[in-house]
Design an enzyme around this catalytic site. Sequence first.
Site, mmCIF file in Angstrom:
data_model
loop_
_atom_site.group_PDB
_atom_site.id
_atom_site.type_symbol
_atom_site.label_atom_id
_atom_site.label_comp_id
_atom_site.label_asym_id
_atom_site.label_seq_id
_atom_site.Cartn_x
_atom_site.Cartn_y
_atom_site.Cartn_z
ATOM 1 N N SER A 136 7.396 2.821 32.492
ATOM 2 C CA SER A 136 7.522 1.717 31.527
ATOM 3 C C SER A 136 6.363 1.748 30.538
ATOM 4 O O SER A 136 5.258 2.196 30.878
ATOM 5 C CB SER A 136 7.493 0.396 32.298
ATOM 6 O OG SER A 136 7.356 -0.687 31.413
ATOM 7 N N TYR A 149 2.836 -5.173 37.978
ATOM 8 C CA TYR A 149 3.919 -4.272 37.541
ATOM 9 C C TYR A 149 3.341 -3.146 36.679
ATOM 10 O O TYR A 149 3.633 -1.965 36.893
ATOM 11 C CB TYR A 149 4.955 -5.081 36.754
ATOM 12 C CG TYR A 149 6.078 -4.256 36.172
ATOM 13 C CD1 TYR A 149 7.086 -3.752 36.996
ATOM 14 C CD2 TYR A 149 6.149 -4.000 34.798
ATOM 15 C CE1 TYR A 149 8.135 -3.001 36.461
ATOM 16 C CE2 TYR A 149 7.187 -3.254 34.258
ATOM 17 C CZ TYR A 149 8.176 -2.759 35.098
ATOM 18 O OH TYR A 149 9.211 -2.012 34.553
HETATM 19 N N1 LIG Z 1 14.709 -3.701 32.360
HETATM 20 C C1 LIG Z 1 13.732 -3.342 31.548
HETATM 21 O O1 LIG Z 1 13.495 -3.963 30.495
HETATM 22 C C2 LIG Z 1 12.892 -2.140 31.871
HETATM 23 C C3 LIG Z 1 11.997 -1.653 30.913
HETATM 24 C C4 LIG Z 1 11.218 -0.527 31.222
HETATM 25 C C5 LIG Z 1 11.335 0.073 32.454
HETATM 26 N N2 LIG Z 1 12.201 -0.440 33.371
HETATM 27 C C6 LIG Z 1 12.311 0.218 34.677
HETATM 28 O O2 LIG Z 1 13.627 0.727 34.793
HETATM 29 C C7 LIG Z 1 14.024 0.713 36.160
HETATM 30 C C8 LIG Z 1 15.350 -0.004 36.298
HETATM 31 O O3 LIG Z 1 15.231 -1.317 35.771
HETATM 32 P P1 LIG Z 1 16.487 -2.311 35.722
HETATM 33 O O4 LIG Z 1 16.218 -3.349 34.693
HETATM 34 O O5 LIG Z 1 17.736 -1.544 35.646
HETATM 35 O O6 LIG Z 1 16.343 -2.995 37.163
HETATM 36 P P2 LIG Z 1 17.438 -3.780 38.018
HETATM 37 O O7 LIG Z 1 18.655 -4.061 37.208
HETATM 38 O O8 LIG Z 1 16.730 -4.930 38.646
HETATM 39 O O9 LIG Z 1 17.855 -2.722 39.139
HETATM 40 C C9 LIG Z 1 17.003 -2.378 40.184
HETATM 41 C C10 LIG Z 1 17.723 -1.391 41.075
HETATM 42 O O10 LIG Z 1 16.851 -1.024 42.136
HETATM 43 C C11 LIG Z 1 17.481 -1.361 43.389
HETATM 44 N N3 LIG Z 1 16.448 -1.810 44.307
HETATM 45 C C12 LIG Z 1 15.693 -2.937 44.213
HETATM 46 N N4 LIG Z 1 14.885 -3.045 45.257
HETATM 47 C C13 LIG Z 1 15.125 -1.959 46.055
HETATM 48 C C14 LIG Z 1 14.612 -1.518 47.291
HETATM 49 N N5 LIG Z 1 13.672 -2.223 47.964
HETATM 50 N N6 LIG Z 1 15.084 -0.354 47.824
HETATM 51 C C15 LIG Z 1 16.043 0.348 47.179
HETATM 52 N N7 LIG Z 1 16.563 -0.028 45.996
HETATM 53 C C16 LIG Z 1 16.112 -1.171 45.443
HETATM 54 C C17 LIG Z 1 18.485 -2.468 43.046
HETATM 55 O O11 LIG Z 1 19.566 -2.546 43.959
HETATM 56 P P3 LIG Z 1 19.470 -3.476 45.286
HETATM 57 O O12 LIG Z 1 18.854 -4.768 44.875
HETATM 58 O O13 LIG Z 1 20.878 -3.574 45.769
HETATM 59 O O14 LIG Z 1 18.617 -2.709 46.242
HETATM 60 C C18 LIG Z 1 18.990 -1.954 41.708
HETATM 61 O O15 LIG Z 1 19.925 -0.931 41.903
HETATM 62 C C19 LIG Z 1 12.888 0.052 36.934
HETATM 63 O O16 LIG Z 1 12.057 1.033 37.499
HETATM 64 C C20 LIG Z 1 12.151 -0.717 35.856
HETATM 65 O O17 LIG Z 1 10.808 -0.916 36.191
HETATM 66 C C21 LIG Z 1 12.987 -1.522 33.106
#
Ligand SMILES: NC(=O)c1ccc[n+]([C@@H]2O[C@H](COP(=O)([O-])OP(=O)(O)OC[C@H]3O[C@@H](n4cnc5c(N)ncnc54)[C@H](OP(=O)(O)O)[C@@H]3O)[C@@H](O)[C@H]2O)c1
Length: 276
Positions: A136, A149
């Site tokens: 990120s 984070y």
């Molecule tokens: N959203 C943003 O604006 C943004 C920006 C920059 C970077 N990112 C990065 O991009 C990635 C994805 O973000 P996102 O927004 O798509 O997140 P998200 O929608 O919250 O999805 C998180 C995923 O991780 C899984 N997960 C959560 N806790 C877990 C655990 N303990 N063990 C295994 N799986 C787990 C969740 O499924 P379950 O809950 O079913 O396990 C889900 O599939 C992350 O690394 C985030 O830091 C996001």
Amino acid sequence: MLLRDRHVLLTGATGTIGSALAAALAGRGARLSLVARGEEALHGLAHRTGGVAVPGDLTLADTPASVLAAAEAALGPVDVVLHNAGVEVLDELADVDLEAVRQAVLLNLVAPLVLTRLALPSMLRRGRGHVVAVSSLAGVATFPGLAVYGASKAGLTHAMAGLRAELRGTPLRVTTAELGPVDSPMMGRIGTHPPTAAAFARALRLHVLRTLDPEEAASAVVTAVERDRPHVRRPRRAAPLAAVAGAPRTLVRAVLTGIPTATAARAVDDGQGLRR
Ligand SMILES: NC(=O)c1ccc[n+]([C@@H]2O[C@H](COP(=O)([O-])OP(=O)(O)OC[C@H]3O[C@@H](n4cnc5c(N)ncnc54)[C@H](OP(=O)(O)O)[C@@H]3O)[C@@H](O)[C@H]2O)c1
């Protein structure tokens, strides 16, 4: 690495970016092992993408090994490990819940390191592999309320740079994605914490950042893997910030060119690591 028929182990597969990544990878003809905790969503995604559901909680010590074993049992050796699972921690360090700190560091940093460690020997033996981390821009320039984070993501970015240095001279590749805000529930949650929301609003107003679509972010990551790019930074307008923050790592990489690494030397000794 061209992705047709390649086995990709994707973590966080059911999330906003993960499901867009799964769709983009399936569209390229990759064979998918899909990891998350929620089994219903995972099975639905597996059905839609032709992938295999591999449920597991990556904050538990044994899960990286068990999901890797299950993925290999289903689809054979893993060609690409795509670390996308992540969780935000949204609070000032003075107030933050202690268990949330532990869980975020375990999921965002420890699990990718352990899973990479477990996947690498087979990749080196086969002379083929790609490690991808969804990091990120919060690991570059952190905002109030995102100290934990941001620290976990800075650690992930740094670890991938170290791995890239170790793999120099081998055919294995490492891609780090440094993404800005993506239209997602995660950003929705961040919007509920006033100091963090105000910081993002100002960055967006000043056009330092813009909000990405999940599909746009996923497409950029997948294209970077196909092109063996070390970095993918979106939005492009923030890329110079990430490049400046990464400058010492880039400089050291240039200085180290020509110095053999232990991993490359071992791969050559095995007579396998330099095969493409
Ligand atoms: N959203 C943003 O604006 C943004 C920006 C920059 C970077 N990112 C990065 O991009 C990635 C994805 O973000 P996102 O927004 O798509 O997140 P998200 O929608 O919250 O999805 C998180 C995923 O991780 C899984 N997960 C959560 N806790 C877990 C655990 N303990 N063990 C295994 N799986 C787990 C969740 O499924 P379950 O809950 O079913 O396990 C889900 O599939 C992350 O690394 C985030 O830091 C996001």
